[in-house]
Every structure is written in C-alpha cells, then in structure tokens.
Design an enzyme around this catalytic site. Structure first.
Site, PDB file in Angstrom:
ATOM      1  N   CYS A  42       0.819  -1.216   0.000  1.00  0.00           N
ATOM      2  CA  CYS A  42       0.000   0.000   0.000  1.00  0.00           C
ATOM      3  C   CYS A  42       0.854   1.268   0.000  1.00  0.00           C
ATOM      4  O   CYS A  42       1.998   1.265   0.461  1.00  0.00           O
ATOM      5  CB  CYS A  42      -0.909  -0.028   1.226  1.00  0.00           C
ATOM      6  SG  CYS A  42      -1.973   1.419   1.392  1.00  0.00           S
ATOM      7  N   SER A  44       0.767   3.714   1.922  1.00  0.00           N
ATOM      8  CA  SER A  44       1.194   4.147   3.251  1.00  0.00           C
ATOM      9  C   SER A  44       2.500   3.475   3.669  1.00  0.00           C
ATOM     10  O   SER A  44       3.294   4.061   4.409  1.00  0.00           O
ATOM     11  CB  SER A  44       0.107   3.866   4.285  1.00  0.00           C
ATOM     12  OG  SER A  44      -1.053   4.601   3.964  1.00  0.00           O
ATOM     13  N   HIS A  47       5.175   5.626   2.180  1.00  0.00           N
ATOM     14  CA  HIS A  47       5.449   6.847   2.928  1.00  0.00           C
ATOM     15  C   HIS A  47       6.536   6.591   3.980  1.00  0.00           C
ATOM     16  O   HIS A  47       7.399   7.426   4.220  1.00  0.00           O
ATOM     17  CB  HIS A  47       4.199   7.333   3.669  1.00  0.00           C
ATOM     18  CG  HIS A  47       3.145   7.950   2.795  1.00  0.00           C
ATOM     19  ND1 HIS A  47       3.349   9.096   2.073  1.00  0.00           N
ATOM     20  CD2 HIS A  47       1.864   7.596   2.554  1.00  0.00           C
ATOM     21  CE1 HIS A  47       2.227   9.421   1.422  1.00  0.00           C
ATOM     22  NE2 HIS A  47       1.312   8.523   1.700  1.00  0.00           N
ATOM     23  N   HIS A  63       0.483  -3.357   6.370  1.00  0.00           N
ATOM     24  CA  HIS A  63      -0.650  -3.098   7.264  1.00  0.00           C
ATOM     25  C   HIS A  63      -1.953  -3.495   6.610  1.00  0.00           C
ATOM     26  O   HIS A  63      -3.018  -3.190   7.110  1.00  0.00           O
ATOM     27  CB  HIS A  63      -0.674  -1.604   7.626  1.00  0.00           C
ATOM     28  CG  HIS A  63      -0.838  -0.748   6.413  1.00  0.00           C
ATOM     29  ND1 HIS A  63       0.196  -0.470   5.553  1.00  0.00           N
ATOM     30  CD2 HIS A  63      -1.934  -0.176   5.876  1.00  0.00           C
ATOM     31  CE1 HIS A  63      -0.256   0.260   4.550  1.00  0.00           C
ATOM     32  NE2 HIS A  63      -1.557   0.447   4.714  1.00  0.00           N
ATOM     33  N   CYS A 168      -7.115  -2.619   4.098  1.00  0.00           N
ATOM     34  CA  CYS A 168      -6.789  -1.189   3.981  1.00  0.00           C
ATOM     35  C   CYS A 168      -7.460  -0.532   2.789  1.00  0.00           C
ATOM     36  O   CYS A 168      -8.393   0.237   2.959  1.00  0.00           O
ATOM     37  CB  CYS A 168      -5.281  -0.915   3.952  1.00  0.00           C
ATOM     38  SG  CYS A 168      -4.961   0.876   3.912  1.00  0.00           S
TER      39      CYS A 168
END
Ligand code: APR
Ligand code: ZN
Length: 368
Positions: A42, A44, A47, A63, A168
């Site tokens: 993902c 995220s 990041h 996650h 997610c």
C-alpha cells in the site's frame, strides 16, 4: 513456543526493505497469533520507506493483511484457531469515548500508531532487540501477533488475496464514499489519483450510484483501470491539462464530491476548484508529516463548500470488514480485478519501485 518468520523489515535507512528472519513470541493475554495468507503493498508503506513518516525502527512493514488464526492467548473469545481473519491497522481499545460512540476509527486508546501492543511492547525481536510491527500488525511477515480487536473474523470462502485488500485500500476507499462523504445516488463525483485506494473510491461511487464518475490520473493505464471499474469519464492530468475546466464541462459547473487520493499538497489545493457550489471535498490521500496546504478561503466560504478528512474510510472494522466481504461474495465489488500482481515476499522491493513509477494497480504478497 516462539517461532521465526521471514519478514520485510525497514531499518530506517535507504529505500529498500530487508527480507530476513525475525522472532515471533507467543500471543499474550488478549492477543492472537496469525499465520499470514496475504499482504497488500500500500501507498502508506511507501510513505514510511521513503522517510515521509517517522516510526520506531526496525519495523516489519505491511498493514493490509489477512490470514488464519494459528493460536490465541489467554482470555481471547472473539476468534479461534482456524478462523479466517482480516487485520485492522488500528486496534480499537473498546473503552474510550470514540469507541463507546461507535466511532472506533477515532479511538484514542489505541497504541497502533506507535507500533505497540496494548501493554506497550511487541512480540517481535531479532538478535539486536525489539522489532516493531507497523501499526501493530506488520503484515509483511509469515506470522503476526495482534490484539484480539485487530483480528476480524470473515467467511472462510473469502480468498486471502482479496481479504487482505479489505484490510486497507478497500475499506479506506469505499468507506470514504459510504461512511465519510455519504454520497447519495445521482450525485456527481471526481476522483483524483487512481492507485489501489483511488480505484476503491471509484468502486464505492459505483456502489452508491453516483453519476457521472470522473477519474483523474497522470497515467493512462490507471485511467483504463478506472473505466473498467465504472468511471464514466477520465481526464489525464499533466502539463497543459486544465483538470478543473474539464470537470466543470463534464458536470455542468463542478462536481458534488471530489476525492483526493494521492496525498500531494498540489492536488489537495485543487479540490475546491473541482467542486460545485456546496460541494464536498474529501481528503483521503495522506501527505508527508508536517505538510500544509493553501486554499482560497473566500471562495470556499462564499460557495459553501466543505473539506472533510477521511481516515480508514471512517470504518469500524468489526462492522465494515464483514460487510465488504459480503458485498464481494455477492458479486457487488470486483476486488479480484484490483490485484494486478501476485508476488512473493522477496519481490516486495520491485513492487514499491513499480508504485513509485505509477505502473501497477495493486501488488499483493501471497504467502505459502
Ligand atoms: N495527478 C493525478 N494523479 C497523480 C498525480 C497527479 N499529480 N501524481 C500521482 N498520481 C497518481 C498515480 O499515478 C497513482 O495512480 O496517484 C496514484 C497514487 O496511487 P498509489 O501510489 O498506488 O497509492 P495508493 O496505495 O492508492 O494510496 C494513495 O492514499 O491512503 C493513502 O497513504 C495512502 O497517501 C496514499 C494514498
Ligand atoms: Zn494502506
């Protein structure tokens, strides 16, 4: 009996993950040991790898995951060994005011943001000491130990790769439409950024009956994917394209809803210009820590526009995960089509490189 697991570990340096063994201790009271079936890759996670968000390290990333309960600690009653579960990347404490109000996504008692279990420790380690599970789940690992409230039972016929996405991107994207914006049938909508999460927003808009649904991305490949999921119009962003003018043309003056699903300040700042009078802009994409955006305040106020934040699609995992699984099983959410690449754990760095280049809709790690 503790065990080892192969995992994708972020050491806080560089932009590649280390694939190596970590130790996984037994689940403590109220905890669940999960043998991971699949983990999505993902935005995220990226990041974190790219240093935009700071966390304790070393961290097992991932996650967005699903798996099978292998063992439970003392006092666990929600799930049992053999159950299929989707992991939630925050675990509701079930005691704070937000949890009591049915807004578990706003839980203030969780320590998932610190990558810690409720007792302030983790069950992961290596020869140098503590290893942290990203958002208290760390799904890019053969095993994870999570709090009971982060493991939501779903029907066993749900394929693991699809189940992982509900952990997610699907919940974030569909929930932004149905829980946060509550888009009514017939409203017009524009989605800026059509990666895994943006395409989930498109799916949510189809489910809600929005029309027209305008997808915006720099990549023609992503726009083709958006059309296949039900976007009625596409606009390729880039130098020389006036996205706001194109949206105004297609909607007769601006969209009722506009979703930013990239996390870039520049595109967040364009949201008000995409909206009709009284339109609602939804911030789904998450920018780097400390990012600030400038907006034309007078225009926003005079035109009665609203900007709202959306985190994890305003979801209550125990409610939303089974609902989304049910919609998939009933043929109402085409989640298989979102998965462009099924990969092995060892191939995760290539998946992040492809994400930076914008060339894949969604990679999912599938465990044996
Ligand atoms: N204009 C339009 N589209 C763009 C632009 C731009 N200036 N820059 C990038 N994009 C597109 C990319 O081509 C890609 O399709 O935005 C999409 C981003 O998708 P991914 O990188 O796959 O990220 P995703 O997993 O969908 O997450 C998006 O949501 O939850 C958050 O943290 C997550 O901030 C991240 C965001
Ligand atoms: Zn995510």
């Amino acid at each position: 009996m503790a065990r080892t697991a192969m995992a994708a570990v972020h050491d806080g340096r560089g932009t590649t993950l280390d694939i190596r063994e970590v130790w996984v201790a037994d689940p403590g009271p109220g905890e669940v040991l999960v043998r991971m079936g699949a983990s999505g890759v993902c935005g995220s996670d990226r990041h974190v790898i790219d240093g935009e968000w700071h966390l304790p390290t070393p961290t097992v990333l991932g996650h967005e995951g699903a798996g099978t309960v292998e063992a439970v600690g003392p006092g666990v009653t929600d799930v049992a060994p053999g159950d299929s579960v989707i992991l939630s990347w925050y675990y509701p404490c079930r005691r704070c005011r937000a949890c009591a109000a049915g807004k578990a996504w706003a839980c203030t008692g969780t320590r998932s943001g610190e990558c810690l279990l409720p007792d302030g420790t983790t069950r992961l380690s290596d020869e140098r000491g503590v290893v942290y599970p990203y958002l208290a789940v760390g799904t890019m690992s053969e095993y994870a130990v999570v709090p009971e409230s982060a493991a939501v039972r779903v029907p066993s016929e749900l394929p693991m790769d699809v189940a992982s996405l509900i952990g997610c991107s699907i919940t974030t994207g569909v929930g932004a439409v149905t829980n946060n914006a509550r888009v009514p049938a017939g409203a017009s909508a524009v989605v800026v950024g059509c990666g895994g999460v943006g395409l989930a927003v498109v799916m949510g808009l189809v489910l809600a009956g929005a029309h027209p649904i305008i997808a915006v991305d720099t990549s023609e490949e992503k726009l083709a994917a958006a059309r296949s999921f039900g976007a009625t119009h596409t606009v390729q962003a880039g130098p020389g394209t006036d996205v706001a003018a194109a949206v105004a043309d297609l909607t007769g003056g601006g969209a009722d809803y506009a979703f930013e699903v990239i996390g870039r300040v520049e595109t967040i700042e364009t949201l008000p210009s995409l909206l009709a009078t009284a339109g609602v802009g939804v911030l789904v994409g998450l920018p780097p820590e400390g990012a600030r955006a400038g907006i034309d305040v007078l225009e926003l106020a005079e035109a009665g526009k609203t900007l709202i934040g959306s985190n994890y699609g305003g979801a209550v995992p125990g409610l939303d995960f089974p609902r989304l699984a049910g919609l998939y099983l009933a043929g109402r959410l085409p989640l298989d089509s979102l998965i462009s690449h099924r990969i092995r754990l060892e191939e995760v760095n290539e998946a992040f490189a492809a994400m930076r280049a914008g060339t894949r809709t969604r990679s999912v790690i599938v465990f044996d």
